[in-house]
Design a protein around this motif. Sequence first.
Motif, short mmCIF file in Angstrom:
data_model
loop_
_atom_site.label_atom_id
_atom_site.label_comp_id
_atom_site.label_asym_id
_atom_site.label_seq_id
_atom_site.Cartn_x
_atom_site.Cartn_y
_atom_site.Cartn_z
N ALA A 16 71.27 -9.62 38.26
CA ALA A 16 72.69 -9.27 38.35
C ALA A 16 73.37 -10.22 39.33
O ALA A 16 72.70 -10.95 40.06
CB ALA A 16 72.86 -7.83 38.83
N ASP A 17 74.69 -10.21 39.33
CA ASP A 17 75.44 -11.00 40.29
C ASP A 17 75.44 -10.31 41.65
O ASP A 17 75.50 -9.08 41.72
CB ASP A 17 76.90 -11.16 39.85
CG ASP A 17 77.03 -12.06 38.64
OD1 ASP A 17 76.15 -12.91 38.44
OD2 ASP A 17 78.03 -11.91 37.91
N PRO A 18 75.40 -11.09 42.73
CA PRO A 18 75.56 -10.47 44.05
C PRO A 18 76.96 -9.89 44.18
O PRO A 18 77.90 -10.37 43.56
CB PRO A 18 75.35 -11.61 45.04
CG PRO A 18 75.16 -12.84 44.24
CD PRO A 18 75.19 -12.50 42.81
N SER A 19 77.08 -8.86 44.98
CA SER A 19 78.39 -8.24 45.18
C SER A 19 79.24 -9.11 46.10
O SER A 19 78.75 -10.05 46.73
CB SER A 19 78.23 -6.85 45.79
OG SER A 19 77.91 -6.95 47.16
N ILE A 20 80.49 -8.76 46.18
CA ILE A 20 81.43 -9.48 47.04
C ILE A 20 80.99 -9.38 48.51
O ILE A 20 81.33 -10.22 49.32
CB ILE A 20 82.86 -8.94 46.85
CG1 ILE A 20 83.90 -9.80 47.58
CG2 ILE A 20 83.00 -7.53 47.33
CD1 ILE A 20 84.41 -10.91 46.75
N LYS A 21 80.19 -8.38 48.84
CA LYS A 21 79.72 -8.21 50.22
C LYS A 21 78.39 -8.93 50.46
O LYS A 21 78.07 -9.24 51.61
CB LYS A 21 79.57 -6.73 50.55
CG LYS A 21 80.90 -6.01 50.57
CD LYS A 21 80.73 -4.57 50.92
CE LYS A 21 82.10 -3.89 50.90
NZ LYS A 21 82.03 -2.50 51.28
N ASP A 22 77.61 -9.19 49.40
CA ASP A 22 76.32 -9.84 49.57
C ASP A 22 76.43 -11.29 50.04
O ASP A 22 75.64 -11.73 50.87
CB ASP A 22 75.51 -9.81 48.27
CG ASP A 22 75.05 -8.42 47.90
OD1 ASP A 22 74.80 -7.61 48.81
OD2 ASP A 22 74.94 -8.15 46.68
N LEU A 23 77.40 -12.02 49.51
CA LEU A 23 77.52 -13.43 49.87
C LEU A 23 77.93 -13.63 51.32
O LEU A 23 77.29 -14.43 52.03
CB LEU A 23 78.48 -14.14 48.91
CG LEU A 23 77.96 -14.27 47.47
CD1 LEU A 23 79.04 -14.82 46.57
CD2 LEU A 23 76.73 -15.13 47.41
N PRO A 24 78.96 -12.93 51.83
CA PRO A 24 79.26 -13.08 53.26
C PRO A 24 78.10 -12.61 54.15
O PRO A 24 77.84 -13.20 55.21
CB PRO A 24 80.50 -12.22 53.48
CG PRO A 24 81.14 -12.14 52.14
CD PRO A 24 79.99 -12.15 51.15
N ALA A 25 77.39 -11.58 53.72
CA ALA A 25 76.24 -11.11 54.51
C ALA A 25 75.16 -12.19 54.55
O ALA A 25 74.53 -12.41 55.59
CB ALA A 25 75.68 -9.83 53.91
N PHE A 26 74.97 -12.87 53.43
CA PHE A 26 74.00 -13.97 53.41
C PHE A 26 74.45 -15.09 54.34
O PHE A 26 73.63 -15.68 55.03
CB PHE A 26 73.81 -14.50 51.99
CG PHE A 26 73.01 -15.77 51.94
CD1 PHE A 26 71.65 -15.75 52.17
CD2 PHE A 26 73.63 -16.99 51.71
CE1 PHE A 26 70.91 -16.92 52.17
CE2 PHE A 26 72.90 -18.16 51.69
CZ PHE A 26 71.53 -18.12 51.92
N MET A 27 75.74 -15.38 54.35
CA MET A 27 76.24 -16.45 55.22
C MET A 27 75.92 -16.18 56.68
O MET A 27 75.68 -17.11 57.45
CB MET A 27 77.74 -16.65 55.02
CG MET A 27 78.03 -17.31 53.70
SD MET A 27 79.74 -17.80 53.53
CE MET A 27 79.88 -19.04 54.78
#
Length: 83
Positions: A40-51
């Motif tokens: 699945a695609d990461p959520s809008i919150k997953d990408l900033p958390a990864f950053m």
Amino acid sequence: MPATLPTRDYERAHQACHKSGLIWKELVKFQKTYWHWAKADPSIKDLPAFMATLPADLPEIHSHTQQAIVDDLLDAVATGSTL
């Protein structure tokens, strides 16, 4: 007539562009890994958390620029999904 920047401003713009590209590359790697793992695609919150987990020397750019990179990646994925 093209705009020209003083040498120092040009160097700063070039460095910012390079850092943005490095962050983009890391986010794309994360996205691909996430797709493989979660299907699945990461959520809008997953990408900033990864950053937030990136090495401290990598995201030395303003938080608004970081958010713009995340938004651009999400837009690219959405555009690619509609093709």
